[in-house]
Design a protein around this motif. Structure first.
Motif, PDB file in Angstrom:
ATOM      1  N   GLY A  66       0.695  -0.990   0.036  1.00 36.55           N
ATOM      2  CA  GLY A  66       0.106   0.085   0.017  1.00 36.55           C
ATOM      3  C   GLY A  66       0.839   1.342  -0.013  1.00 36.55           C
ATOM      4  O   GLY A  66       0.246   2.530   0.009  1.00 36.55           O
ATOM      5  N   TYR A  67       2.104   1.208   0.066  1.00 40.34           N
ATOM      6  CA  TYR A  67       2.981   2.256   0.007  1.00 40.34           C
ATOM      7  C   TYR A  67       3.191   2.746  -1.338  1.00 40.34           C
ATOM      8  O   TYR A  67       3.366   1.952  -2.059  1.00 40.34           O
ATOM      9  N   TRP A  68       2.885   4.026  -1.505  1.00 43.77           N
ATOM     10  CA  TRP A  68       3.272   4.472  -2.791  1.00 43.77           C
ATOM     11  C   TRP A  68       4.791   4.949  -2.984  1.00 43.77           C
ATOM     12  O   TRP A  68       5.350   5.583  -2.149  1.00 43.77           O
ATOM     13  N   THR A  69       5.135   4.513  -4.290  1.00 39.86           N
ATOM     14  CA  THR A  69       6.401   4.760  -4.673  1.00 39.86           C
ATOM     15  C   THR A  69       6.353   5.043  -6.153  1.00 39.86           C
ATOM     16  O   THR A  69       5.483   4.532  -6.925  1.00 39.86           O
ATOM     17  N   PRO A  70       7.379   5.693  -7.028  1.00 37.03           N
ATOM     18  CA  PRO A  70       7.116   6.150  -8.164  1.00 37.03           C
ATOM     19  C   PRO A  70       6.945   4.998  -9.388  1.00 37.03           C
ATOM     20  O   PRO A  70       6.131   5.121 -10.024  1.00 37.03           O
ATOM     21  N   MET A  71       7.325   3.802  -9.051  1.00 37.13           N
ATOM     22  CA  MET A  71       7.358   2.557  -9.835  1.00 37.13           C
ATOM     23  C   MET A  71       6.502   1.625  -8.998  1.00 37.13           C
ATOM     24  O   MET A  71       6.465   0.392  -9.611  1.00 37.13           O
ATOM     25  N   ASN A  72       5.749   1.943  -8.175  1.00 38.36           N
ATOM     26  CA  ASN A  72       4.809   1.235  -7.301  1.00 38.36           C
ATOM     27  C   ASN A  72       5.485  -0.170  -6.729  1.00 38.36           C
ATOM     28  O   ASN A  72       4.770  -0.987  -6.798  1.00 38.36           O
ATOM     29  N   TYR A  73       6.544  -0.227  -6.470  1.00 38.95           N
ATOM     30  CA  TYR A  73       7.326  -1.239  -5.618  1.00 38.95           C
ATOM     31  C   TYR A  73       6.879  -1.339  -4.107  1.00 38.95           C
ATOM     32  O   TYR A  73       7.037  -2.402  -3.547  1.00 38.95           O
ATOM     33  N   GLY A  74       6.702  -0.176  -3.358  1.00 36.76           N
ATOM     34  CA  GLY A  74       6.134  -0.180  -2.193  1.00 36.76           C
ATOM     35  C   GLY A  74       7.306  -0.361  -1.212  1.00 36.76           C
ATOM     36  O   GLY A  74       7.254  -0.666  -0.014  1.00 36.76           O
ATOM     37  N   VAL A  75       8.634  -0.016  -1.603  1.00 36.16           N
ATOM     38  CA  VAL A  75       9.711  -0.245  -0.795  1.00 36.16           C
ATOM     39  C   VAL A  75      10.179   1.056  -0.531  1.00 36.16           C
ATOM     40  O   VAL A  75      10.573   1.956  -1.104  1.00 36.16           O
ATOM     41  N   LEU A  76      10.328   1.500   0.804  1.00 34.56           N
ATOM     42  CA  LEU A  76      10.892   2.681   1.334  1.00 34.56           C
ATOM     43  C   LEU A  76      12.218   2.482   2.134  1.00 34.56           C
ATOM     44  O   LEU A  76      12.289   1.547   2.605  1.00 34.56           O
ATOM     45  N   ALA A  77      12.998   3.502   2.251  1.00 35.41           N
ATOM     46  CA  ALA A  77      14.384   3.500   2.815  1.00 35.41           C
ATOM     47  C   ALA A  77      14.428   4.474   3.952  1.00 35.41           C
ATOM     48  O   ALA A  77      13.802   5.639   3.889  1.00 35.41           O
ATOM     49  N   PHE A  78      15.044   4.000   4.836  1.00 31.89           N
ATOM     50  CA  PHE A  78      15.288   4.738   6.289  1.00 31.89           C
ATOM     51  C   PHE A  78      16.711   4.455   6.631  1.00 31.89           C
ATOM     52  O   PHE A  78      17.366   3.346   6.500  1.00 31.89           O
ATOM     53  N   ALA A  79      17.268   5.460   7.447  1.00 31.79           N
ATOM     54  CA  ALA A  79      18.694   5.330   7.813  1.00 31.79           C
ATOM     55  C   ALA A  79      18.796   4.615   8.996  1.00 31.79           C
ATOM     56  O   ALA A  79      20.017   3.680   9.133  1.00 31.79           O
TER      57      ALA A  79
END
Length: 150
Positions: A105-118
């Motif tokens: 359900g997370y939106w990303t430009p290519m709809n992969y749904g993976v977000l990065a954090f430090a």
């Protein structure tokens, strides 16, 4: 004596150039940067990624999935560094050290749904505020199912 000083200065200069090379991220150029994999403009720079090759060239990506696609196709032999934007503060972070969160359900430009954090703490806080997800490390991304998620 002056001759020895000159030789010492030349040797110091030559040896100083033998240090470890650094590979720093660069700013996204909205007008001209396009994703190396999908050829999309980098409209949402807060999801962008980049690879700095050992020859100094940059490869730019609009989504972590595209960056990982590039690595799968090209390997890591000529990579000096790889960066992705931290979803928590929009700063560049090391792809290999980042903590990732996946949620279809997370939106990303290519709809992969993976977000990065430090950090894992940043990722946990995001999941608490925005919705549950699956924590991933870089090694997990190597075997992740990178199909477009809906």
């Amino acid at each position: 004596m002056t001759r020895w000083i000159a030789i010492l200065v030349i040797c110091s200069t030559i040896l100083g150039g033998c240090g470890e090379k650094t590979y720093n991220p660069r700013d996204i150029i909205r007008e001209t940067d396009i994703c190396e994999i999908c050829n999309m403009s980098i409209v949402h720079h807060e999801y962008a990624g980049q690879i700095v090759l050992t020859n100094g060239d940059y490869k730019i990506f609009d989504d972590i999935g595209c960056l990982m696609d590039y690595l799968a196709l090209n390997g890591e032999d000529e990579i000096g560094a790889a960066y992705i934007k931290n979803k928590a503060n929009n700063e560049w972070i090391d792809v290999y050290k980042a903590t990732y969160v996946y949620n279809a359900g997370y939106w990303t430009p290519m709809n992969y749904g993976v977000l990065a954090f430090a950090t894992k703490d940043e990722a946990q806080e995001w999941m608490t505020n925005e919705g549950e997800g699956q924590l991933l490390a870089y090694q997990d991304l190597l075997t992740f199912n990178w199909g477009i998620h809906k």
